[in-house]
Design a protein around this motif. Sequence first.
Motif, PDB file in Angstrom:
ATOM      1  N   VAL A 231      37.982 -28.606   6.318  1.00  0.00           N
ATOM      2  CA  VAL A 231      37.216 -28.435   7.547  1.00  0.00           C
ATOM      3  C   VAL A 231      35.802 -28.986   7.407  1.00  0.00           C
ATOM      4  N   LEU A 232      35.377 -29.673   8.444  1.00  0.00           N
ATOM      5  CA  LEU A 232      33.983 -30.085   8.608  1.00  0.00           C
ATOM      6  C   LEU A 232      33.342 -29.110   9.580  1.00  0.00           C
ATOM      7  N   VAL A 233      32.237 -28.493   9.162  1.00  0.00           N
ATOM      8  CA  VAL A 233      31.484 -27.585  10.024  1.00  0.00           C
ATOM      9  C   VAL A 233      30.214 -28.307  10.450  1.00  0.00           C
ATOM     10  N   VAL A 234      30.003 -28.407  11.753  1.00  0.00           N
ATOM     11  CA  VAL A 234      28.793 -29.028  12.303  1.00  0.00           C
ATOM     12  C   VAL A 234      28.095 -27.961  13.132  1.00  0.00           C
TER      13      VAL A 234
ATOM     14  N   ILE B  75      30.439 -18.972   9.885  1.00  0.00           N
ATOM     15  CA  ILE B  75      31.654 -19.762  10.099  1.00  0.00           C
ATOM     16  C   ILE B  75      32.289 -20.123   8.755  1.00  0.00           C
ATOM     17  N   GLU B  76      31.469 -20.543   7.800  1.00  0.00           N
ATOM     18  CA  GLU B  76      31.987 -20.891   6.479  1.00  0.00           C
ATOM     19  C   GLU B  76      32.686 -19.700   5.834  1.00  0.00           C
ATOM     20  N   ASP B  77      32.080 -18.510   5.937  1.00  0.00           N
ATOM     21  CA  ASP B  77      32.693 -17.300   5.374  1.00  0.00           C
ATOM     22  C   ASP B  77      34.033 -17.004   6.048  1.00  0.00           C
ATOM     23  N   MET B  78      34.061 -17.117   7.374  1.00  0.00           N
ATOM     24  CA  MET B  78      35.310 -16.867   8.108  1.00  0.00           C
ATOM     25  C   MET B  78      36.387 -17.860   7.694  1.00  0.00           C
ATOM     26  N   LEU B  79      36.003 -19.123   7.572  1.00  0.00           N
ATOM     27  CA  LEU B  79      36.969 -20.151   7.160  1.00  0.00           C
ATOM     28  C   LEU B  79      37.447 -19.896   5.737  1.00  0.00           C
ATOM     29  N   GLY B  80      36.538 -19.474   4.868  1.00  0.00           N
ATOM     30  CA  GLY B  80      36.913 -19.141   3.500  1.00  0.00           C
ATOM     31  C   GLY B  80      37.919 -18.002   3.459  1.00  0.00           C
TER      32      GLY B  80
ATOM     33  N   GLU C   1      39.279 -25.018   3.214  1.00  0.00           N
ATOM     34  CA  GLU C   1      38.361 -25.686   2.299  1.00  0.00           C
ATOM     35  C   GLU C   1      37.254 -26.346   3.127  1.00  0.00           C
ATOM     36  N   ILE C   2      36.012 -25.990   2.857  1.00  0.00           N
ATOM     37  CA  ILE C   2      34.883 -26.590   3.573  1.00  0.00           C
ATOM     38  C   ILE C   2      34.563 -27.922   2.906  1.00  0.00           C
ATOM     39  N   VAL C   3      34.800 -29.009   3.620  1.00  0.00           N
ATOM     40  CA  VAL C   3      34.500 -30.338   3.095  1.00  0.00           C
ATOM     41  C   VAL C   3      32.999 -30.577   3.156  1.00  0.00           C
ATOM     42  N   ALA C   4      32.385 -30.188   4.277  1.00  0.00           N
ATOM     43  CA  ALA C   4      30.944 -30.328   4.456  1.00  0.00           C
ATOM     44  C   ALA C   4      30.510 -29.402   5.586  1.00  0.00           C
ATOM     45  N   SER C   5      29.252 -28.977   5.486  1.00  0.00           N
ATOM     46  CA  SER C   5      28.631 -28.190   6.541  1.00  0.00           C
ATOM     47  C   SER C   5      27.284 -28.840   6.816  1.00  0.00           C
ATOM     48  N   VAL C   6      27.143 -29.410   8.004  1.00  0.00           N
ATOM     49  CA  VAL C   6      25.948 -30.197   8.320  1.00  0.00           C
ATOM     50  C   VAL C   6      25.320 -29.731   9.627  1.00  0.00           C
TER      51      VAL C   6
ATOM     52  N   ILE D 195      35.433 -22.286  21.406  1.00  0.00           N
ATOM     53  CA  ILE D 195      35.218 -20.896  21.051  1.00  0.00           C
ATOM     54  C   ILE D 195      33.796 -20.538  21.458  1.00  0.00           C
ATOM     55  N   ALA D 196      33.675 -19.450  22.211  1.00  0.00           N
ATOM     56  CA  ALA D 196      32.381 -19.036  22.749  1.00  0.00           C
ATOM     57  C   ALA D 196      31.641 -18.174  21.741  1.00  0.00           C
ATOM     58  N   LYS D 197      30.390 -18.539  21.492  1.00  0.00           N
ATOM     59  CA  LYS D 197      29.542 -17.737  20.598  1.00  0.00           C
ATOM     60  C   LYS D 197      29.050 -16.513  21.356  1.00  0.00           C
ATOM     61  N   PRO D 198      28.947 -15.388  20.710  1.00  0.00           N
ATOM     62  CA  PRO D 198      29.428 -15.083  19.359  1.00  0.00           C
ATOM     63  C   PRO D 198      30.935 -14.864  19.368  1.00  0.00           C
ATOM     64  N   PHE D 199      31.569 -15.091  18.227  1.00  0.00           N
ATOM     65  CA  PHE D 199      33.017 -14.920  18.152  1.00  0.00           C
ATOM     66  C   PHE D 199      33.393 -14.185  16.871  1.00  0.00           C
ATOM     67  N   SER D 200      34.604 -13.658  16.889  1.00  0.00           N
ATOM     68  CA  SER D 200      35.122 -12.912  15.740  1.00  0.00           C
ATOM     69  C   SER D 200      35.985 -13.827  14.873  1.00  0.00           C
ATOM     70  N   SER D 201      36.309 -13.349  13.698  1.00  0.00           N
ATOM     71  CA  SER D 201      37.192 -14.079  12.803  1.00  0.00           C
ATOM     72  C   SER D 201      38.567 -14.269  13.439  1.00  0.00           C
ATOM     73  N   THR D 202      39.029 -13.255  14.148  1.00  0.00           N
ATOM     74  CA  THR D 202      40.331 -13.339  14.821  1.00  0.00           C
ATOM     75  C   THR D 202      40.315 -14.424  15.891  1.00  0.00           C
ATOM     76  N   GLU D 203      39.234 -14.484  16.662  1.00  0.00           N
ATOM     77  CA  GLU D 203      39.120 -15.525  17.690  1.00  0.00           C
ATOM     78  C   GLU D 203      39.085 -16.914  17.051  1.00  0.00           C
ATOM     79  N   LEU D 204      38.347 -17.043  15.945  1.00  0.00           N
ATOM     80  CA  LEU D 204      38.282 -18.324  15.254  1.00  0.00           C
ATOM     81  C   LEU D 204      39.672 -18.724  14.759  1.00  0.00           C
ATOM     82  N   GLN D 205      40.383 -17.788  14.180  1.00  0.00           N
ATOM     83  CA  GLN D 205      41.735 -18.052  13.687  1.00  0.00           C
ATOM     84  C   GLN D 205      42.644 -18.525  14.818  1.00  0.00           C
ATOM     85  N   GLN D 206      42.559 -17.883  15.970  1.00  0.00           N
ATOM     86  CA  GLN D 206      43.390 -18.262  17.114  1.00  0.00           C
ATOM     87  C   GLN D 206      43.068 -19.675  17.593  1.00  0.00           C
ATOM     88  N   LYS D 207      41.789 -20.008  17.669  1.00  0.00           N
ATOM     89  CA  LYS D 207      41.394 -21.342  18.135  1.00  0.00           C
ATOM     90  C   LYS D 207      41.759 -22.420  17.125  1.00  0.00           C
TER      91      LYS D 207
END
Length: 121
Positions: free
Chosen positions: A9-12, A22-27, A32-37, A101-113
């Motif tokens: 995943v690329l996080v922008v 977001i990185e923690d939720m993805l972890g 795998e976080i490729v980059a966070s910019v 995904i609308a901020k703020p969001f939960s880990s569950t919402e992120l997983q669904q999206k």
Amino acid sequence: MTMFSGVKVLVVEDEGFVALLIEDMLGDLSCEIVASVARLTEAEGIAATAAIDLAVLDVNLHGQPSFPVAEILRERGVPFMFSTGYGQNGLPREFAGHPLIAKPFSSTELQQKIAVALGKG
């Protein structure tokens, strides 16, 4: 193991705290976080060259829209989703069909999206 184990995943995201969240939720989802910019030009370079499976794009990066990054990803066939506080109205018509995904969001919402973006949901 989750259904997203090893997804690159690329996080922008320009807000440092939000990026870390977001990185923690993805972890937690075994991604795998490729980059966070936080900057548009850096995001464009990574989007154009890195081996990624998914990108999470903040719509507004220090006052600049992230849509050029989305265009690069779309041309490469890389799935992406938008993260924003502006809602669907903050997206131009050409990106209206992409997951948002609308901020703020939960880990569950992120997983669904993520599942929707990757065609698994």
